[in-house]
Structure formats: structure tokens, C-alpha cells
Design an enzyme around this catalytic site. Sequence first.
Site, PDB file in Angstrom:
ATOM      1  N   GLU A 275       0.832  -1.210   0.000  1.00  0.00           N
ATOM      2  CA  GLU A 275       0.000   0.000   0.000  1.00  0.00           C
ATOM      3  C   GLU A 275       0.865   1.259   0.000  1.00  0.00           C
ATOM      4  O   GLU A 275       0.818   2.058   0.936  1.00  0.00           O
ATOM      5  CB  GLU A 275      -0.882   0.008   1.258  1.00  0.00           C
ATOM      6  CG  GLU A 275      -1.779  -1.207   1.414  1.00  0.00           C
ATOM      7  CD  GLU A 275      -2.439  -1.288   2.796  1.00  0.00           C
ATOM      8  OE1 GLU A 275      -1.995  -0.582   3.730  1.00  0.00           O
ATOM      9  OE2 GLU A 275      -3.388  -2.065   2.930  1.00  0.00           O
ATOM     10  N   GLY A 277       2.105   4.979  -0.597  1.00  0.00           N
ATOM     11  CA  GLY A 277       1.460   6.284  -0.796  1.00  0.00           C
ATOM     12  C   GLY A 277       2.506   7.341  -1.109  1.00  0.00           C
ATOM     13  O   GLY A 277       2.744   7.702  -2.256  1.00  0.00           O
ATOM     14  N   TYR A 318       3.888  18.321  11.512  1.00  0.00           N
ATOM     15  CA  TYR A 318       4.971  17.362  11.795  1.00  0.00           C
ATOM     16  C   TYR A 318       6.338  18.012  11.824  1.00  0.00           C
ATOM     17  O   TYR A 318       7.354  17.302  11.722  1.00  0.00           O
ATOM     18  CB  TYR A 318       5.031  16.281  10.693  1.00  0.00           C
ATOM     19  CG  TYR A 318       3.731  15.702  10.222  1.00  0.00           C
ATOM     20  CD1 TYR A 318       2.842  15.098  11.114  1.00  0.00           C
ATOM     21  CD2 TYR A 318       3.391  15.711   8.869  1.00  0.00           C
ATOM     22  CE1 TYR A 318       1.661  14.544  10.652  1.00  0.00           C
ATOM     23  CE2 TYR A 318       2.211  15.159   8.410  1.00  0.00           C
ATOM     24  CZ  TYR A 318       1.346  14.575   9.307  1.00  0.00           C
ATOM     25  OH  TYR A 318       0.184  14.021   8.844  1.00  0.00           O
ATOM     26  N   CYS A 343      -3.031  33.594  10.519  1.00  0.00           N
ATOM     27  CA  CYS A 343      -2.795  34.183  11.842  1.00  0.00           C
ATOM     28  C   CYS A 343      -2.533  33.108  12.895  1.00  0.00           C
ATOM     29  O   CYS A 343      -3.351  32.870  13.784  1.00  0.00           O
ATOM     30  CB  CYS A 343      -3.966  35.068  12.219  1.00  0.00           C
ATOM     31  SG  CYS A 343      -4.057  36.464  11.110  1.00  0.00           S
ATOM     32  N   TYR A 372       0.365  14.147   0.840  1.00  0.00           N
ATOM     33  CA  TYR A 372      -0.094  14.777   2.081  1.00  0.00           C
ATOM     34  C   TYR A 372       0.008  16.300   1.986  1.00  0.00           C
ATOM     35  O   TYR A 372       0.345  16.981   2.948  1.00  0.00           O
ATOM     36  CB  TYR A 372       0.676  14.211   3.291  1.00  0.00           C
ATOM     37  CG  TYR A 372       0.578  12.701   3.342  1.00  0.00           C
ATOM     38  CD1 TYR A 372      -0.630  12.084   3.687  1.00  0.00           C
ATOM     39  CD2 TYR A 372       1.636  11.877   2.975  1.00  0.00           C
ATOM     40  CE1 TYR A 372      -0.760  10.703   3.683  1.00  0.00           C
ATOM     41  CE2 TYR A 372       1.527  10.492   2.968  1.00  0.00           C
ATOM     42  CZ  TYR A 372       0.328   9.917   3.325  1.00  0.00           C
ATOM     43  OH  TYR A 372       0.201   8.546   3.313  1.00  0.00           O
TER      44      TYR A 372
HETATM   45  C1  LIG Z   1      -1.324   5.980   5.171  1.00  0.00           C
HETATM   46  C2  LIG Z   1      -1.361   4.523   4.926  1.00  0.00           C
HETATM   47  C3  LIG Z   1      -0.560   3.955   3.934  1.00  0.00           C
HETATM   48  C4  LIG Z   1       0.415   4.750   3.115  1.00  0.00           C
HETATM   49  O1  LIG Z   1       1.481   5.240   3.842  1.00  0.00           O
HETATM   50  P1  LIG Z   1       2.687   5.963   3.087  1.00  0.00           P
HETATM   51  O2  LIG Z   1       3.623   6.315   4.162  1.00  0.00           O
HETATM   52  O3  LIG Z   1       2.132   7.157   2.405  1.00  0.00           O
HETATM   53  O4  LIG Z   1       3.252   4.976   2.129  1.00  0.00           O
HETATM   54  C5  LIG Z   1      -0.672   2.596   3.713  1.00  0.00           C
HETATM   55  N1  LIG Z   1      -1.528   1.831   4.434  1.00  0.00           N
HETATM   56  C6  LIG Z   1      -2.302   2.341   5.401  1.00  0.00           C
HETATM   57  C7  LIG Z   1      -3.213   1.446   6.137  1.00  0.00           C
HETATM   58  C8  LIG Z   1      -2.243   3.697   5.683  1.00  0.00           C
HETATM   59  O5  LIG Z   1      -2.999   4.209   6.651  1.00  0.00           O
END
Ligand SMILES: *Cc1c(COP(=O)(O)O)cnc(C)c1O
Length: 425
Positions: A275, A277, A318, A343, A372
Amino acid sequence: MNHFDYRDGILHCEDVPLTRIADEVGTPVYVYSTATFRRHAQVFRDGLKDLGRVHLAYAIKANPNVAVLRVLAEEGYGADVVSGGEMARALAAGIPAADIVFSGVGKTRAELSRGLDEGIGQFNLELEEEGAVLAQIAHAKGRRAPAVLRVNPDVDAGTHAKISTGRAENKFGVPIDQAPAMFDRLAPLDGLDLRGVACHIGSQLADLSRLEEAYRRIGQLVADLRAAGHTITRVDLGGGLGVPYKAGDVLPSPADYGAMVARVTEGWDVELMFEPGRVIAGNAGVLLTEVIWVKPGVTNPYVIVDAAMNDLARPALYDAWHDFDAVAPSGERMTANIAGPVCESGDTFAMGRDIDAVKSGDLAVFRTAGAYGATMASTYNSRALVPEVLVDGDRFAVVADRIAAETILAAERVPEWLTPGRAAR
Ligand SMILES: *Cc1c(COP(=O)(O)O)cnc(C)c1O
């Protein structure tokens, strides 16, 4: 690697000068590179080539723009979604329901039901009760819900606390030591097709040894579950791979990651899922902004730009670093603080940073803003919602409109019991 480079002294996204986008769309605006998305999608897939057939579900919360999802769908990516809204986006982008993973610690009953109706490929369960409820809803529809159990391996991912998800005290997943008993209770349910386990320990991970430790614990769990008589066909290894935010940062590559995964998962005999991102989207975007003022400060001047924490929240949330570069650098440098107009003192992108010298009216970018970024934007301080532009070669399109403050105001109502348009006395 990305496709944001200087040509004739002007920063371009692929073949389009950012000055042109600023002229035609205005600022602030997110600018994405199609070629960079495609490249990252391919490099990540290549990194996993020794693993055989894998399922790639892009974590769309990183950048859920529907045009971006189309590009990634063309690259053969499914989607990892964490809300009904994200599910709707993935489907709207043409990602087949069977290639969608439904994650999230607070999926509502309505969302579970909708996911079943759409034929979502996999539900990642976050607690036992969710599994029991999903089984009930599916059974009532005459269906079996494909699912895996998300396990919390209790590993410190070594990243910012707000993006750590795999410590025992985090809200995500079930404690790994309780997983076998839960599996025993959930696997026999009629409405559930419980296929395996999932884990995701955090984001912007820079240290593969933490992930390796988590994956080893998952491997042991798989062996334990099989020893208990369960059939395990799937393991979802989540996302989390970090990207360089600062020029010169070195992070593990998808190839390093793939080699580690191949080593750890040898002999697991499951279908692996990923997964990713940030690693797909991060370097594929910049936030293009104009300098409003250069305001004298006590130690350093404040460069006040027209982008703010509502457009790019990561520094405020962050303490994140984004490189800041002028679109047409003069060659001079300056030491400055960089802040937006909101502000809040937290609306500060950098303090005492050595940057290209800029003055009022100059264009600049915050780099590595493709993940993000826009997805976290708000309209705080009644600012417009930031637009998004997708570049492909020498063409570009606005793929998300700027939503004006007036449009947002138009969605608000003064109830009839208040006198409209009159100040309090
Ligand atoms: C946010 C998230 C991701 C992706 O994380 P990245 O750091 O952007 O690769 C994958 N799986 C789950 C369950 C997430 O919440």
C-alpha cells in the site's frame, strides 16, 4: 528522481515553465508531474519484481486527486482507501472494486455495507467486533466478505510520533499476541472469508530494519496461524517507505525495500500486497507560491508567501521540511524565515533557512509536496481551497479548481431567528 528542473533559468515541470502556470491559474497552486507519477509507480513495481505476483494498492490518502488516480490506474495500481469518500474517488477514477482495499480504524456500518455492495476486494479489519459486524452484514446480503486482520506488531517505526502506527499504544490494528485467538473466532463466521493478515507501522520510514522486524513478527504469526489450522493466502505489508525531503537526503530505495521483503518473506507462500502512498506521490508535486512581502525581522527577514499552513499542513503538523526554491533564481542567496499569511505562529515553513534570494512578486516552490499536501488542505482563515494542476509533457490541465472563499460562504446559512445582515448592538 523527478521532472522539476531548471531550463534557461526557469523552473519547469516537464516541458511547462511554472511561470506559465502561475500566469494562467494563479497562486498558490499545486503542480503535479504525470511522468514522475508514472516513473515512481514503475520503480516501486520494479523493486518488487523478485516477489512474483504482487498486488499494489496505492494509498490514495497521500494524493487522492481523481486525475492522479487515473494515471496510477493506468499503471496497474489498485487503491487503498480509508473512508467512503475515498472509495467513491477510487471507483470514479475507474479503479475496479476488486482492486480496492478498504482500510481504516473507524469504518462505519454504512461504509462496510456500501463496500460490500460495490464488491470491494479486501476489508482490512481493525478490531474483532468490526469483523463480526462485517460478517453479519455480508451474511444478510448472502455474501462473504473478503478480509484480512490488521495486526499491530508493536515495533517503533522510528518516524515522527504523529505518523507512527505500529506501536502497541497506537490506535491501529489488533495486538499481535491476541491475533490467533481472534482468528479462531472470526474465521468460522459464515459471512467472512478471512484470508490473512495486514500490517502498516508508519509513514516516512527511513530505517528498513524496523520494517524488517515488523515483517518477521508477521511471518511468525502466519506460521502460528497455519499451525492452528488456518488457511493463509494473503499478507498485506502496508506502505510507509520514506522519500527525500531535503536535497542530499538518502533514503532506502524501492529496490532496497524489495530485497528486504524478498529475504523476509521467502517461503511464506502467500499473495503479497503493498500500500505505497508517499513514495509514489511525494516528489511528483510542488506547491507553487508567490512572495507577497519580505518583512524585516529581528534576526532574519520573514519571506511572507501566499501559500499557508491551510494549503500545506505538514510543517505545522509534523515540523516537516520542504525545500524552497525560486522559480527564476537570481543566483543570490539570503537567510530567511518563510511563513504564510495565516494568523498562527505555526504558519511557518522554515526558520533561518539559506534560500534563493527572493523579493515581493517572485515565484517560488515548496518541493516534494505531492503527498499529504493538497489532500490535507483546508480553508482556515477563510482562504480559498488550493487548486491542483497536472502537467503531462508540454500540456497541463487544472485538475481541481480553486474554490473561492465566496463559494464556501455561499454554503453557510444564517438561521431565520437571527436578523440577517445586521451587526449586534
Ligand atoms: C497511510 C497509509 C498507507 C500509506 O502510507 P505511506 O507512508 O504514504 O506509504 C498505507 N496503508 C495504510 C493502512 C495507511 O494508513
